[in-house]
Structures are given as C-alpha cells and as structure tokens.
Design a protein around this motif. Structure first.
Motif, mmCIF file in Angstrom:
data_model
loop_
_atom_site.group_PDB
_atom_site.id
_atom_site.type_symbol
_atom_site.label_atom_id
_atom_site.label_comp_id
_atom_site.label_asym_id
_atom_site.label_seq_id
_atom_site.Cartn_x
_atom_site.Cartn_y
_atom_site.Cartn_z
ATOM 1 N N GLY A 10 20.946 -31.921 -30.881
ATOM 2 C CA GLY A 10 21.289 -33.015 -29.982
ATOM 3 C C GLY A 10 21.094 -32.716 -28.515
ATOM 4 N N TRP A 11 20.413 -31.617 -28.205
ATOM 5 C CA TRP A 11 20.115 -31.273 -26.816
ATOM 6 C C TRP A 11 18.618 -31.057 -26.667
ATOM 7 C CZ3 TRP A 11 23.908 -31.426 -23.160
ATOM 8 C CH2 TRP A 11 25.220 -31.442 -23.629
ATOM 9 N N LEU A 12 18.120 -31.315 -25.467
ATOM 10 C CA LEU A 12 16.706 -31.141 -25.181
ATOM 11 C C LEU A 12 16.541 -30.013 -24.167
ATOM 12 C CD1 LEU A 12 14.035 -32.647 -25.960
ATOM 13 C CD2 LEU A 12 14.224 -33.820 -23.753
ATOM 14 N N CYS A 13 15.602 -29.097 -24.447
ATOM 15 C CA CYS A 13 15.280 -28.064 -23.470
ATOM 16 C C CYS A 13 13.769 -27.863 -23.443
ATOM 17 C CB CYS A 13 16.016 -26.755 -23.743
ATOM 18 S SG CYS A 13 15.721 -26.012 -25.346
ATOM 19 N N PHE A 14 13.306 -27.063 -22.481
ATOM 20 C CA PHE A 14 11.890 -27.034 -22.153
ATOM 21 C C PHE A 14 11.373 -25.603 -22.078
ATOM 22 C CE2 PHE A 14 14.317 -30.322 -20.060
ATOM 23 C CZ PHE A 14 13.669 -31.496 -20.444
ATOM 24 N N SER A 15 10.133 -25.428 -22.521
ATOM 25 C CA SER A 15 9.406 -24.180 -22.316
ATOM 26 C C SER A 15 8.081 -24.523 -21.658
ATOM 27 C CB SER A 15 9.134 -23.456 -23.641
ATOM 28 O OG SER A 15 10.327 -23.058 -24.282
ATOM 29 N N PHE A 16 7.653 -23.701 -20.699
ATOM 30 C CA PHE A 16 6.329 -23.917 -20.134
ATOM 31 C C PHE A 16 5.814 -22.645 -19.476
ATOM 32 C CE2 PHE A 16 9.247 -25.287 -16.733
ATOM 33 C CZ PHE A 16 8.720 -24.672 -15.600
ATOM 34 N N MET A 17 4.485 -22.568 -19.392
ATOM 35 C CA MET A 17 3.804 -21.523 -18.648
ATOM 36 C C MET A 17 2.905 -22.195 -17.618
ATOM 37 S SD MET A 17 2.663 -18.479 -21.259
ATOM 38 C CE MET A 17 1.373 -19.494 -22.000
ATOM 39 N N MET A 18 2.928 -21.685 -16.398
ATOM 40 C CA MET A 18 2.059 -22.203 -15.354
ATOM 41 C C MET A 18 1.185 -21.077 -14.845
ATOM 42 S SD MET A 18 2.948 -24.141 -11.779
ATOM 43 C CE MET A 18 2.719 -22.661 -10.800
ATOM 44 N N SER A 19 -0.087 -21.375 -14.620
ATOM 45 C CA SER A 19 -1.043 -20.359 -14.200
ATOM 46 C C SER A 19 -1.571 -20.667 -12.807
ATOM 47 C CB SER A 19 -2.214 -20.305 -15.188
ATOM 48 O OG SER A 19 -2.981 -21.506 -15.090
ATOM 49 N N ASP A 20 -2.376 -19.738 -12.283
ATOM 50 C CA ASP A 20 -3.153 -20.052 -11.095
ATOM 51 C C ASP A 20 -4.513 -20.580 -11.537
ATOM 52 O OD1 ASP A 20 -4.600 -17.836 -11.915
ATOM 53 O OD2 ASP A 20 -3.933 -16.546 -10.265
ATOM 54 N N ALA A 21 -5.399 -20.834 -10.584
ATOM 55 C CA ALA A 21 -6.692 -21.435 -10.911
ATOM 56 C C ALA A 21 -7.546 -20.527 -11.789
ATOM 57 C CB ALA A 21 -7.442 -21.786 -9.629
ATOM 58 N N SER A 22 -7.313 -19.210 -11.727
ATOM 59 C CA SER A 22 -8.108 -18.266 -12.513
ATOM 60 C C SER A 22 -7.552 -18.044 -13.910
ATOM 61 C CB SER A 22 -8.201 -16.920 -11.787
ATOM 62 O OG SER A 22 -6.927 -16.292 -11.728
ATOM 63 N N GLY A 23 -6.402 -18.621 -14.216
ATOM 64 C CA GLY A 23 -5.808 -18.476 -15.533
ATOM 65 C C GLY A 23 -4.767 -17.373 -15.646
ATOM 66 N N GLN A 24 -4.424 -16.742 -14.540
ATOM 67 C CA GLN A 24 -3.371 -15.725 -14.565
ATOM 68 C C GLN A 24 -2.011 -16.400 -14.622
ATOM 69 O OE1 GLN A 24 -3.360 -13.064 -11.226
ATOM 70 N NE2 GLN A 24 -1.435 -12.090 -11.796
ATOM 71 N N THR A 25 -1.177 -15.981 -15.569
ATOM 72 C CA THR A 25 0.145 -16.579 -15.712
ATOM 73 C C THR A 25 1.030 -16.227 -14.523
ATOM 74 O OG1 THR A 25 0.012 -16.495 -18.129
ATOM 75 C CG2 THR A 25 2.208 -16.728 -17.161
ATOM 76 N N LEU A 26 1.573 -17.243 -13.880
ATOM 77 C CA LEU A 26 2.473 -17.049 -12.747
ATOM 78 C C LEU A 26 3.927 -17.239 -13.145
ATOM 79 C CD1 LEU A 26 0.520 -19.009 -9.980
ATOM 80 C CD2 LEU A 26 0.560 -16.538 -10.342
ATOM 81 N N ILE A 27 4.180 -18.283 -13.930
ATOM 82 C CA ILE A 27 5.551 -18.634 -14.289
ATOM 83 C C ILE A 27 5.643 -18.790 -15.795
ATOM 84 C CG2 ILE A 27 7.325 -20.452 -14.138
ATOM 85 C CD1 ILE A 27 6.310 -21.013 -11.309
ATOM 86 N N LYS A 28 6.687 -18.229 -16.359
ATOM 87 C CA LYS A 28 6.954 -18.392 -17.788
ATOM 88 C C LYS A 28 8.412 -18.764 -17.983
ATOM 89 C CE LYS A 28 6.595 -16.187 -22.325
ATOM 90 N NZ LYS A 28 6.237 -14.952 -23.087
ATOM 91 N N VAL A 29 8.628 -19.890 -18.655
ATOM 92 C CA VAL A 29 9.977 -20.375 -18.951
ATOM 93 C C VAL A 29 10.081 -20.557 -20.460
ATOM 94 C CG1 VAL A 29 11.591 -22.297 -18.681
ATOM 95 C CG2 VAL A 29 10.226 -21.523 -16.720
#
Length: 280
Positions: A141-160
C-alpha cells in the motif's frame, strides 16, 4: 546569533541494516524524509542509538546538511521522528496508495499508466538493455522509487534504490517541494526534475544512458532516444492508455542478442541490424 554547539545532534549513517529493517524504517517514516517528506533519503541512526542499531530514521541530503551545521537541533529531530512530515499529509498526495488504482507516469509529457497486478510489485518506467533506470515499487500500500541518472557519456552519477540514495556526486543539492524533486550539480545547474507522489510521476529532466551510449534523455516535453551515443527518434505528447508492464524501453539487440525484455512496454526503441559503414 550562532546556534549553540551542544545542541548539534550527532548524525551517523545506520550501518548493516537488513532489507526487513529498511522496510520497517520506510513504513515508520511514511516513505519520506521526516522533515520534508522527500522520497530520496538515507538511513541514519536515531539519536542516542548505535549506528548498528535497528532503530533508524529517514533524512534527505538537505536536512542532513542542516542537522550537521546545527541549523536544526536534536530536539527538532526527535519531534520529527515522532511526527514524520508525511504522516501529516492525510489530505494531500503522499506515498500511500491503492495498488488497484492506476498511476499516471509521464516522461517528457508522454504518458502511460502503471498497473500493479497481484503478485507483481514493480513497474519499469525506463529500461535500457537490461538495466532499470527508473522503477516504481508497490510495498503493502505504499509507493517508492528507484532510479539511476547518468551524465551524457553514460557514467552513473546518481543511484537511488527504493528511495535510498546510494550514490551521488559530492556537493550536489537535493530539494523536494510541492511534490517535486529537483537535483542540482555543484554549479547549481538543474540536472533532474520529477514530480513524485502516490498517483502520478512527471519526469521532465534527466539523462538515463548506459556505458555504451544507449538510453534516453528527457528534456522538457521531449524524450530523446540515444543509440551508440547518437540521437535517434523523439517522443512528444503521446499517450498510451493500454496496460503495459513498462513505459520506455531501449533494446540494442546487436549488442545484447540474448536479452529478454521483462514484459511489454508502451514505447520501444530497438536496434536490430548494423548500418553500412558503421559499428551500429
């Protein structure tokens, strides 16, 4: 007047929490920072507890910084632990939801609707060559989120991962106001924007590209498909009302011939053959 030093609360990351303990902490804190409700946070030991204790609290990067600088006191932290921000949002969108209700997912103003069927607790919003770049999770009954954000070259900057900020560049700024999460780099340039609540997700900025240059770039009302680092097609103002396992998928079958997509997606960009004179 400078804050009194003795009122500065000790702030230590909670160590070695099990997945069950993390789940319990998310539930106790109503799936957000106890100060502002942000769905992106870290697990910290509660005041007076050891870092290895199972008693943890969710705090976002902004309010962790304010606690360390003594802009927020220990007493304020204790008050927020007893009354988390999201607990007060009874009549406003939080992260509690009916799993039988569809969640509107808009990426660059292109819209799909996430359905959580019994026994299936995930919706793949952005999927690239087997990597989950943005995922919704349904937890009792709860919603949560996962995501990865990269830079333009594809290097992962943020991981949640299920809200937990596991990787981030130093000195980046996180804010969550009126259901909108914004992430700025060290020069305060906006790198990520998303409206996140229990009935809708609206993602309007971010790079979601893998190490080979495949993925999606979200900019305003556009979703730009990237293939081998080159711009491909664009998606603008499209709505898919059908029932799908996911939203946006990029599948490079040349590089990953044996990979299988985890269900049907509303928008699919696939590379199936090499082009003359290129490595694509």
């Amino acid at each position: 007047m400078q804050p009194v030093e003795e009122h500065r609360p000790e702030l230590t990351l909670a160590a070695d929490l099990t997945e069950q303990q993390k789940l319990q902490t998310r539930q106790q804190c109503f799936y957000g920072c106890v100060f502002c409700g942000s769905p992106v946070f870290r697990y910290y030991a509660q005041p007076g507890q050891q870092p290895t204790s199972s008693s943890a609290v969710l705090i976002c990067p902004l309010h962790a910084k304010q606690l360390r600088s003594a802009l927020l006191s220990r007493n304020t932290l204790v008050e927020r632990i007893n009354q988390p921000f999201n607990q007060q949002r009874i009549n406003k969108p939080g992260f509690s939801f009916d799993p039988n209700r569809r969640v509107q997912v808009s990426v660059g103003m292109n819209t799909v609707y996430a359905d959580f069927v019994p026994g299936d607790s995930e919706q793949h919003c952005i999927w690239v060559n087997g990597q989950e770049f943005f995922t919704l999770h349904s937890e009792s009954g709860w919603l949560c989120f996962s995501f990865m954000m990269s830079d333009a070259s594809g290097q992962t900057l943020i991981k949640v991962e299920k809200g937990e900020l596991q990787q981030s560049p130093e000195h980046w700024e996180y804010s969550y106001e009126v259901n909108t999460l914004k992430i700025r780099d060290q020069q305060r340039r906006l790198q990520f924007t998303a409206q996140l609540c229990n009935d809708r997700v609206l993602l309007t900025k971010g790079h979601f590209v893998d190490q080979f240059g495949d993925g999606f770039v979200v900019e305003g009302n556009r979703v730009i498909a990237m293939l081998d680092g080159q711009k491909g097609g664009q998606y603008m103002h499209r709505i898919e009302p059908g029932r799908y396992k996911g939203g946006w998928a990029l599948f490079n079958k040349i590089r990953h011939p044996d990979l299988v997509m985890p269900g049907n997606f509303a928008f699919v960009c696939a590379a199936k053959r090499k082009y003359p004179g290129t490595d694509r």
